[in-house]
Design a protein around this motif. Structure first.
Motif, PDB file in Angstrom:
ATOM      1  N   PRO A  12     -10.305  -3.406  -0.292  1.00  0.00           N
ATOM      2  CA  PRO A  12     -10.861  -4.495  -1.116  1.00  0.00           C
ATOM      3  C   PRO A  12     -11.540  -4.013  -2.385  1.00  0.00           C
ATOM      4  N   ILE A  13     -12.201  -2.843  -2.313  1.00  0.00           N
ATOM      5  CA  ILE A  13     -12.855  -2.296  -3.513  1.00  0.00           C
ATOM      6  C   ILE A  13     -11.811  -1.927  -4.554  1.00  0.00           C
ATOM      7  N   VAL A  14     -10.729  -1.280  -4.116  1.00  0.00           N
ATOM      8  CA  VAL A  14      -9.679  -0.881  -5.053  1.00  0.00           C
ATOM      9  C   VAL A  14      -9.017  -2.110  -5.666  1.00  0.00           C
ATOM     10  N   ILE A  15      -8.777  -3.137  -4.852  1.00  0.00           N
ATOM     11  CA  ILE A  15      -8.133  -4.353  -5.363  1.00  0.00           C
ATOM     12  C   ILE A  15      -9.034  -5.048  -6.376  1.00  0.00           C
ATOM     13  N   ALA A  16     -10.338  -5.142  -6.074  1.00  0.00           N
ATOM     14  CA  ALA A  16     -11.269  -5.786  -7.007  1.00  0.00           C
ATOM     15  C   ALA A  16     -11.331  -5.018  -8.328  1.00  0.00           C
ATOM     16  N   LEU A  17     -11.378  -3.694  -8.251  1.00  0.00           N
ATOM     17  CA  LEU A  17     -11.396  -2.897  -9.477  1.00  0.00           C
ATOM     18  C   LEU A  17     -10.105  -3.063 -10.275  1.00  0.00           C
ATOM     19  N   THR A  18      -8.988  -3.102  -9.571  1.00  0.00           N
ATOM     20  CA  THR A  18      -7.697  -3.236 -10.257  1.00  0.00           C
ATOM     21  C   THR A  18      -7.611  -4.579 -10.968  1.00  0.00           C
ATOM     22  N   THR A  42     -33.684 -20.678 -11.418  1.00  0.00           N
ATOM     23  CA  THR A  42     -33.537 -19.294 -10.961  1.00  0.00           C
ATOM     24  C   THR A  42     -32.095 -19.071 -10.518  1.00  0.00           C
ATOM     25  N   THR A  43     -31.202 -18.959 -11.473  1.00  0.00           N
ATOM     26  CA  THR A  43     -29.803 -18.686 -11.165  1.00  0.00           C
ATOM     27  C   THR A  43     -29.656 -17.204 -10.829  1.00  0.00           C
ATOM     28  N   VAL A  44     -29.097 -16.906  -9.670  1.00  0.00           N
ATOM     29  CA  VAL A  44     -28.922 -15.515  -9.250  1.00  0.00           C
ATOM     30  C   VAL A  44     -27.444 -15.157  -9.307  1.00  0.00           C
ATOM     31  N   LEU A  45     -27.174 -13.878  -9.388  1.00  0.00           N
ATOM     32  CA  LEU A  45     -25.817 -13.400  -9.640  1.00  0.00           C
ATOM     33  C   LEU A  45     -24.821 -13.783  -8.537  1.00  0.00           C
ATOM     34  N   PRO A  46     -25.138 -13.625  -7.247  1.00  0.00           N
ATOM     35  CA  PRO A  46     -24.145 -14.000  -6.229  1.00  0.00           C
ATOM     36  C   PRO A  46     -23.742 -15.469  -6.304  1.00  0.00           C
ATOM     37  N   LEU A  47     -24.723 -16.355  -6.497  1.00  0.00           N
ATOM     38  CA  LEU A  47     -24.394 -17.775  -6.583  1.00  0.00           C
ATOM     39  C   LEU A  47     -23.591 -18.085  -7.838  1.00  0.00           C
ATOM     40  N   ARG A  48     -23.890 -17.390  -8.935  1.00  0.00           N
ATOM     41  CA  ARG A  48     -23.116 -17.592 -10.157  1.00  0.00           C
ATOM     42  C   ARG A  48     -21.683 -17.115  -9.974  1.00  0.00           C
ATOM     43  N   MET A  49     -21.477 -16.032  -9.246  1.00  0.00           N
ATOM     44  CA  MET A  49     -20.121 -15.547  -8.992  1.00  0.00           C
ATOM     45  C   MET A  49     -19.337 -16.547  -8.156  1.00  0.00           C
ATOM     46  N   PHE A  50     -19.984 -17.147  -7.146  1.00  0.00           N
ATOM     47  CA  PHE A  50     -19.313 -18.172  -6.361  1.00  0.00           C
ATOM     48  C   PHE A  50     -18.923 -19.359  -7.238  1.00  0.00           C
ATOM     49  N   ALA A  51     -19.821 -19.738  -8.158  1.00  0.00           N
ATOM     50  CA  ALA A  51     -19.519 -20.863  -9.050  1.00  0.00           C
ATOM     51  C   ALA A  51     -18.331 -20.556  -9.953  1.00  0.00           C
ATOM     52  N   LEU A  52     -18.243 -19.319 -10.466  1.00  0.00           N
ATOM     53  CA  LEU A  52     -17.120 -18.944 -11.323  1.00  0.00           C
ATOM     54  C   LEU A  52     -15.800 -18.987 -10.558  1.00  0.00           C
ATOM     55  N   ILE A  53     -15.825 -18.576  -9.301  1.00  0.00           N
ATOM     56  CA  ILE A  53     -14.600 -18.607  -8.497  1.00  0.00           C
ATOM     57  C   ILE A  53     -14.185 -20.045  -8.213  1.00  0.00           C
ATOM     58  N   GLU A  54     -15.154 -20.913  -7.905  1.00  0.00           N
ATOM     59  CA  GLU A  54     -14.844 -22.310  -7.613  1.00  0.00           C
ATOM     60  C   GLU A  54     -14.353 -23.055  -8.852  1.00  0.00           C
ATOM     61  N   GLU A  55     -14.900 -22.718 -10.010  1.00  0.00           N
ATOM     62  CA  GLU A  55     -14.548 -23.451 -11.222  1.00  0.00           C
ATOM     63  C   GLU A  55     -13.167 -23.086 -11.754  1.00  0.00           C
ATOM     64  N   SER A  56     -12.890 -21.779 -11.901  1.00  0.00           N
ATOM     65  CA  SER A  56     -11.659 -21.416 -12.614  1.00  0.00           C
ATOM     66  C   SER A  56     -11.070 -20.073 -12.210  1.00  0.00           C
ATOM     67  N   LEU A  57     -11.503 -19.492 -11.114  1.00  0.00           N
ATOM     68  CA  LEU A  57     -11.047 -18.140 -10.744  1.00  0.00           C
ATOM     69  C   LEU A  57     -11.207 -17.182 -11.917  1.00  0.00           C
ATOM     70  N   ASP A  58     -12.389 -17.225 -12.537  1.00  0.00           N
ATOM     71  CA  ASP A  58     -12.676 -16.439 -13.730  1.00  0.00           C
ATOM     72  C   ASP A  58     -12.607 -14.946 -13.402  1.00  0.00           C
ATOM     73  N   VAL A  59     -11.891 -14.193 -14.248  1.00  0.00           N
ATOM     74  CA  VAL A  59     -11.710 -12.758 -14.011  1.00  0.00           C
ATOM     75  C   VAL A  59     -13.011 -12.003 -14.232  1.00  0.00           C
ATOM     76  N   ARG A  60     -13.979 -12.627 -14.886  1.00  0.00           N
ATOM     77  CA  ARG A  60     -15.270 -11.967 -15.064  1.00  0.00           C
ATOM     78  C   ARG A  60     -15.946 -11.667 -13.735  1.00  0.00           C
ATOM     79  N   VAL A  61     -15.574 -12.408 -12.687  1.00  0.00           N
ATOM     80  CA  VAL A  61     -16.097 -12.097 -11.347  1.00  0.00           C
ATOM     81  C   VAL A  61     -15.657 -10.705 -10.924  1.00  0.00           C
ATOM     82  N   ALA A  62     -14.401 -10.371 -11.167  1.00  0.00           N
ATOM     83  CA  ALA A  62     -13.918  -9.027 -10.847  1.00  0.00           C
ATOM     84  C   ALA A  62     -14.609  -7.982 -11.716  1.00  0.00           C
TER      85      ALA A  62
END
Length: 271
Positions: A32-38, A224-244
């Motif tokens: 999973p780490i290699v896939i996320a980095l790729t 108080t927006t925290v990074l994990p919750l913001r990453m979940f929001a990006l995935i739900e909204e548009s599968l934003d590559v910035r999460v990777a």
């Protein structure tokens, strides 16, 4: 004389099981780490594997103060919460470690499960319960309430890391310092704390606080927006590559931290 040579078949089966199962476990953890980095280096518009081309555009977009302003605020809030949680855990873990080492073994064995209870309780259950109790006594979700929740969850981890080191310390060192005329505070500062420092630094590795979702979900307020919750929001909204890209930066920071900790905390080589 009877042939006492070891039967090679059981040995081969044992090695095949150990190396085969161990290799599958390593692949399961590393893949999973290699896939996320790729995927973070893709030139495409969405999260997709295999990635479409190679590009650093999403790292550039993540560092853009205009496009990723919300992500920067979330990262800063997460770092601030993690740093404050480390300080709060130090206030709890260091005195608890020193006190437990001076108690009788039977008494320490009775109290220690209470100190480690948050490790057993699911953080999701604790987050909901903490929100209910805070609302009952008049506290609203806030940054400081989130910090206190992280201290309760991660303080026992720091205590556990420090207590492992404390169990291997020689108590005669502190006694010798006192015998030589040092005060209890000087003994604490010059003898006890330096010896406990490897465990304290290991427990202070606050990456685990950065990726906590359940406690932050219940105890953080809307500002108080925290990074994990913001990453979940990006995935739900548009599968934003910035999460990777965020994952890639966190992986790099973790690896660098582990390498630094290995070098700093490694025991000195004996000549």
């Amino acid at each position: 004389m009877p042939d006492r040579r070891e039967n090679p078949i059981p040995v081969m089966l044992y090695k095949a099981f150990v190396y085969g199962f161990g290799g599958l476990c390593v692949i399961y953890l590393v893949a999973p780490i290699v896939i996320a980095l790729t995927m973070s280096f893709t030139s495409g518009q969405t999260l997709k594997y295999p990635p479409q081309g190679f590009s650093l555009r999403w790292y550039a977009a993540l560092l853009d103060p205009v496009r990723s302003a919300t992500e920067h605020i979330a990262a800063w809030n997460s770092l601030k919460i993690a740093g404050l949680a480390v300080l709060g855990s130090l206030i709890f873990a260091v005195p608890a470690t020193i006190g437990m080492t001076r108690m009788k073994r039977s008494t320490a064995g009775t109290i220690e499960p209470l100190l480690l209870a948050p490790l057993v309780l699911p953080s999701l259950v604790y987050g909901l319960a903490a929100l209910i109790v805070a609302n009952f006594i008049g506290f609203k979700p806030s940054l400081w309430l989130t910090v206190s929740g992280h201290v309760v969850v991660f303080g026992p981890l720091m205590y556990r890391a420090a207590s492992v080191v404390a169990q291997g310390l020689n108590p005669s060192l502190a006694e010798a310092s006192t015998t030589m005329g040092a005060s209890w505070f000087m003994t604490l500062r010059r003898v006890t704390l330096p010896l406990l420092m490897p465990g304290i630094l290991a427990g202070a590795f606050f990456i685990q606080s950065l990726d906590n979702v359940s406690v932050s979900l219940f105890l953080a307020d809307a500002r108080t927006t925290v990074l994990p919750l913001r990453m979940f929001a990006l995935i739900e909204e548009s599968l934003d590559v910035r999460v990777a890209a965020i994952s890639g930066i966190l992986i790099a920071v973790t690896l660098v931290g582990l390498l630094v900790a290995r070098r700093v905390l490694a025991p000195p080589r004996q000549a």
